[in-house]
Enzyme design. Structure first.
Site, PDB file in Angstrom:
ATOM      1  N   HIS A   1       4.030  -5.062  -1.032  1.00 10.77           N
ATOM      2  CA  HIS A   1       3.023  -5.650  -1.914  1.00 10.77           C
ATOM      3  C   HIS A   1       3.274  -7.139  -2.094  1.00 10.77           C
ATOM      4  O   HIS A   1       4.318  -7.535  -2.592  1.00 10.77           O
ATOM      5  CB  HIS A   1       2.933  -4.976  -3.287  1.00 10.77           C
ATOM      6  CG  HIS A   1       1.524  -5.053  -3.829  1.00 10.77           C
ATOM      7  ND1 HIS A   1       1.004  -6.190  -4.377  1.00 10.77           N
ATOM      8  CD2 HIS A   1       0.524  -4.148  -3.828  1.00 10.77           C
ATOM      9  CE1 HIS A   1      -0.256  -5.962  -4.722  1.00 10.77           C
ATOM     10  NE2 HIS A   1      -0.580  -4.742  -4.391  1.00 10.77           N
TER      11      HIS A   1
ATOM     12  N   ARG B   1      -9.361   4.231  -1.054  1.00 14.28           N
ATOM     13  CA  ARG B   1      -9.509   4.187  -2.511  1.00 14.28           C
ATOM     14  C   ARG B   1     -10.649   5.079  -2.960  1.00 14.28           C
ATOM     15  O   ARG B   1     -11.584   5.346  -2.205  1.00 14.28           O
ATOM     16  CB  ARG B   1      -9.768   2.751  -2.979  1.00 14.28           C
ATOM     17  CG  ARG B   1      -8.597   1.818  -2.764  1.00 14.28           C
ATOM     18  CD  ARG B   1      -8.876   0.464  -3.397  1.00 14.28           C
ATOM     19  NE  ARG B   1      -8.655   0.506  -4.820  1.00 14.28           N
ATOM     20  CZ  ARG B   1      -7.563   0.060  -5.435  1.00 14.28           C
ATOM     21  NH1 ARG B   1      -6.583  -0.489  -4.747  1.00 14.28           N
ATOM     22  NH2 ARG B   1      -7.435   0.158  -6.740  1.00 14.28           N
TER      23      ARG B   1
ATOM     24  N   GLU C   1      -2.330   5.651   2.208  1.00 15.12           N
ATOM     25  CA  GLU C   1      -2.090   5.420   0.781  1.00 15.12           C
ATOM     26  C   GLU C   1      -3.186   6.122   0.003  1.00 15.12           C
ATOM     27  O   GLU C   1      -4.376   5.969   0.323  1.00 15.12           O
ATOM     28  CB  GLU C   1      -2.118   3.923   0.471  1.00 15.12           C
ATOM     29  CG  GLU C   1      -0.915   3.188   1.015  1.00 15.12           C
ATOM     30  CD  GLU C   1      -0.971   1.698   0.739  1.00 15.12           C
ATOM     31  OE1 GLU C   1      -0.082   0.999   1.219  1.00 15.12           O
ATOM     32  OE2 GLU C   1      -1.918   1.243   0.066  1.00 15.12           O
TER      33      GLU C   1
ATOM     34  N   HIS D   1      -5.358   2.342   2.864  1.00 21.18           N
ATOM     35  CA  HIS D   1      -5.524   2.896   1.512  1.00 21.18           C
ATOM     36  C   HIS D   1      -6.974   3.336   1.347  1.00 21.18           C
ATOM     37  O   HIS D   1      -7.882   2.504   1.296  1.00 21.18           O
ATOM     38  CB  HIS D   1      -5.157   1.807   0.496  1.00 21.18           C
ATOM     39  CG  HIS D   1      -5.168   2.275  -0.927  1.00 21.18           C
ATOM     40  ND1 HIS D   1      -4.780   1.456  -1.967  1.00 21.18           N
ATOM     41  CD2 HIS D   1      -5.499   3.461  -1.497  1.00 21.18           C
ATOM     42  CE1 HIS D   1      -4.887   2.117  -3.114  1.00 21.18           C
ATOM     43  NE2 HIS D   1      -5.333   3.337  -2.846  1.00 21.18           N
TER      44      HIS D   1
ATOM     45  N   GLU E   1       8.554   3.820  -2.021  1.00 15.32           N
ATOM     46  CA  GLU E   1       8.212   2.442  -1.665  1.00 15.32           C
ATOM     47  C   GLU E   1       8.344   1.613  -2.932  1.00 15.32           C
ATOM     48  O   GLU E   1       7.695   1.909  -3.951  1.00 15.32           O
ATOM     49  CB  GLU E   1       6.798   2.369  -1.093  1.00 15.32           C
ATOM     50  CG  GLU E   1       6.464   0.932  -0.674  1.00 15.32           C
ATOM     51  CD  GLU E   1       5.256   0.824   0.220  1.00 15.32           C
ATOM     52  OE1 GLU E   1       5.013   1.721   1.043  1.00 15.32           O
ATOM     53  OE2 GLU E   1       4.546  -0.188   0.085  1.00 15.32           O
TER      54      GLU E   1
ATOM     55  N   HIS F   1      -7.913  -4.871   4.678  1.00 17.88           N
ATOM     56  CA  HIS F   1      -8.810  -6.013   4.478  1.00 17.88           C
ATOM     57  C   HIS F   1      -9.589  -6.412   5.726  1.00 17.88           C
ATOM     58  O   HIS F   1     -10.488  -7.249   5.643  1.00 17.88           O
ATOM     59  CB  HIS F   1      -8.049  -7.160   3.809  1.00 17.88           C
ATOM     60  CG  HIS F   1      -7.579  -6.734   2.448  1.00 17.88           C
ATOM     61  ND1 HIS F   1      -8.456  -6.308   1.476  1.00 17.88           N
ATOM     62  CD2 HIS F   1      -6.332  -6.553   1.938  1.00 17.88           C
ATOM     63  CE1 HIS F   1      -7.779  -5.924   0.404  1.00 17.88           C
ATOM     64  NE2 HIS F   1      -6.489  -6.062   0.668  1.00 17.88           N
TER      65      HIS F   1
ATOM     66  N   ARG G   1     -13.813   0.919  -1.395  1.00 12.37           N
ATOM     67  CA  ARG G   1     -14.210  -0.493  -1.322  1.00 12.37           C
ATOM     68  C   ARG G   1     -13.825  -1.122   0.021  1.00 12.37           C
ATOM     69  O   ARG G   1     -14.368  -2.131   0.396  1.00 12.37           O
ATOM     70  CB  ARG G   1     -13.607  -1.280  -2.479  1.00 12.37           C
ATOM     71  CG  ARG G   1     -12.115  -1.449  -2.397  1.00 12.37           C
ATOM     72  CD  ARG G   1     -11.587  -2.302  -3.530  1.00 12.37           C
ATOM     73  NE  ARG G   1     -11.652  -1.606  -4.807  1.00 12.37           N
ATOM     74  CZ  ARG G   1     -10.881  -1.920  -5.848  1.00 12.37           C
ATOM     75  NH1 ARG G   1     -10.041  -2.926  -5.759  1.00 12.37           N
ATOM     76  NH2 ARG G   1     -10.946  -1.227  -6.962  1.00 12.37           N
TER      77      ARG G   1
ATOM     78  N   THR H   1      -3.346  -2.610  -6.121  1.00 11.57           N
ATOM     79  CA  THR H   1      -2.463  -1.683  -6.831  1.00 11.57           C
ATOM     80  C   THR H   1      -1.510  -2.500  -7.698  1.00 11.57           C
ATOM     81  O   THR H   1      -0.574  -3.105  -7.204  1.00 11.57           O
ATOM     82  CB  THR H   1      -1.691  -0.820  -5.816  1.00 11.57           C
ATOM     83  OG1 THR H   1      -2.611  -0.381  -4.833  1.00 11.57           O
ATOM     84  CG2 THR H   1      -1.051   0.368  -6.492  1.00 11.57           C
TER      85      THR H   1
ATOM     86  N   ASN I   1      -0.848  -3.071   7.080  1.00 10.37           N
ATOM     87  CA  ASN I   1      -1.962  -2.518   6.298  1.00 10.37           C
ATOM     88  C   ASN I   1      -3.254  -3.225   6.722  1.00 10.37           C
ATOM     89  O   ASN I   1      -3.347  -4.453   6.620  1.00 10.37           O
ATOM     90  CB  ASN I   1      -1.665  -2.729   4.807  1.00 10.37           C
ATOM     91  CG  ASN I   1      -2.762  -2.192   3.919  1.00 10.37           C
ATOM     92  OD1 ASN I   1      -3.942  -2.389   4.191  1.00 10.37           O
ATOM     93  ND2 ASN I   1      -2.387  -1.538   2.837  1.00 10.37           N
TER      94      ASN I   1
HETATM   95  N1  PXP Z   1       2.249  -0.947  -0.270  1.00 14.58           N
HETATM   96  C1  PXP Z   1       1.386  -0.360  -1.113  1.00 14.58           C
HETATM   97  C2  PXP Z   1       1.765   0.974  -1.685  1.00 14.58           C
HETATM   98  C3  PXP Z   1       0.134  -0.927  -1.415  1.00 14.58           C
HETATM   99  O1  PXP Z   1      -0.713  -0.311  -2.283  1.00 14.58           O
HETATM  100  C4  PXP Z   1      -0.213  -2.145  -0.799  1.00 14.58           C
HETATM  101  C5  PXP Z   1      -1.561  -2.758  -1.065  1.00 14.58           C
HETATM  102  O2  PXP Z   1      -2.556  -1.894  -0.603  1.00 14.58           O
HETATM  103  C6  PXP Z   1       0.712  -2.725   0.077  1.00 14.58           C
HETATM  104  C7  PXP Z   1       1.940  -2.124   0.309  1.00 14.58           C
HETATM  105  C8  PXP Z   1       0.404  -3.992   0.800  1.00 14.58           C
HETATM  106  O3  PXP Z   1       0.251  -5.046  -0.092  1.00 14.58           O
HETATM  107  P1  PXP Z   1      -0.313  -6.422   0.436  1.00 14.58           P
HETATM  108  O4  PXP Z   1      -1.706  -6.165   0.916  1.00 14.58           O
HETATM  109  O5  PXP Z   1      -0.253  -7.304  -0.757  1.00 14.58           O
HETATM  110  O6  PXP Z   1       0.586  -6.876   1.558  1.00 14.58           O
END
Ligand code: PXP
Length: 244
Positions: free
Chosen positions: A192, A47, A72, A45, A153, A12, A51, A103, A9
């Site tokens: 997550h 949003r 996402e 994601h 998931e 960030h 952001r 999330t 992901n």
């Molecule tokens: N899976 C989903 C559905 C999420 O919303 C997120 C956070 O955007 C993640 C995985 C990844 O989480 P993390 O950034 O804490 O690794």
């Protein structure tokens, strides 16, 4: 044991870029580095408040990476329209509250059946593989199966905040939900809050086919570089599956 895919992901990277409003660091470049380091997919994601990832990023990622993109998205008409326009490989439907930092909980697949059913159907009809981000419970797994989503998931956020016996109990809950989902014909993913320190017990659950990991990998990249960060996660995941 079956292979375990890593979805990186890159939200960030966009968070850091947006702090100054320019183009650097570029999420597409991060996705390319993650790909070279062993990622199997890229997750972003979009949003409601934009952001981190922006609409332009989704277009750039679709055009700029060879790996499958997992978008996402909240269950809104706006996001559905964007997904149908870009047609990413996969769409993971997540709950979204504007005031949350990330999330925070899973989707109430059971309570939101009437909203989610047409959305899952429209995404599926467009050839997008739909995933529902849910808490590891029988009720939610069964609701996801009723919605005919091919993938769930499992939210590992709670697991990541627990310690000791309570954490071991949560691993068991996630493993039970993954086995239940697989028995119903769903493909279980998880994610997550995963890090080098806590990924192994989740990666060792045999039914889980994919982990989506972002914040830790991008944060760690500040210290060791993104290539090394993704490679080490890949190594830990493979080791948990009985590989190298
Ligand atoms: N899976 C989903 C559905 C999420 O919303 C997120 C956070 O955007 C993640 C995985 C990844 O989480 P993390 O950034 O804490 O690794």
């Amino acid at each position: 044991m079956s292979p375990l895919r890593l979805g990186v992901n890159i939200d960030h990277v966009a968070t850091v870029r947006n702090a100054r409003g320019g183009l650097h660091p570029d999420p597409v470049r991060a996705a390319q580095i993650a790909s070279a380091a062993g990622a199997d997919g890229i997750t972003a994601h979009l949003r409601e408040d934009r952001r981190h990832i922006t609409d332009a990023d989704i277009g750039a990622l679709m055009g700029g990476i060879a790996l499958p993109l997992n978008l996402e998205m909240a269950a809104t008409e706006e996001m559905l329209g964007i997904a149908l326009r870009h047609r990413p490989h996969a769409a993971c439907i997540v709950p979204e509250r504007r005031e949350e930092r990330t999330t925070e909980g899973g989707l109430d697949a059971a309570g939101l059946h009437n909203i989610l059913a047409p959305m899952v159907a429209r995404l599926t009809d467009a050839g997008i593989r739909v995933s529902l981000f849910i808490e590891p419970s029988d009720r939610q797994v069964e609701a996801a199966a009723k919605l005919r989503a091919p993938v769930i998931e499992l939210h590992t956020g709670r697991y990541c905040h627990l310690e000791g016996d309570a954490q071991a109990e949560e691993v068991a809950r996630i493993a039970t939900a993954a086995a239940h989902a697989a028995a119903l014909g769903l493909e279980p993913h998880a994610g997550h809050g995963l890090s080098f320190e806590n990924v192994t017990p989740i990666a060792a659950i045999p039914e889980i086919a994919e982990l989506n990991i972002g914040h830790f990998l991008i944060g760690e990249a500040i210290f060791i570089g993104l290539d090394a960060s993704v490679r080490e996660m890949r190594r830990l995941m493979d080791a948990a599956r009985g590989g190298a």
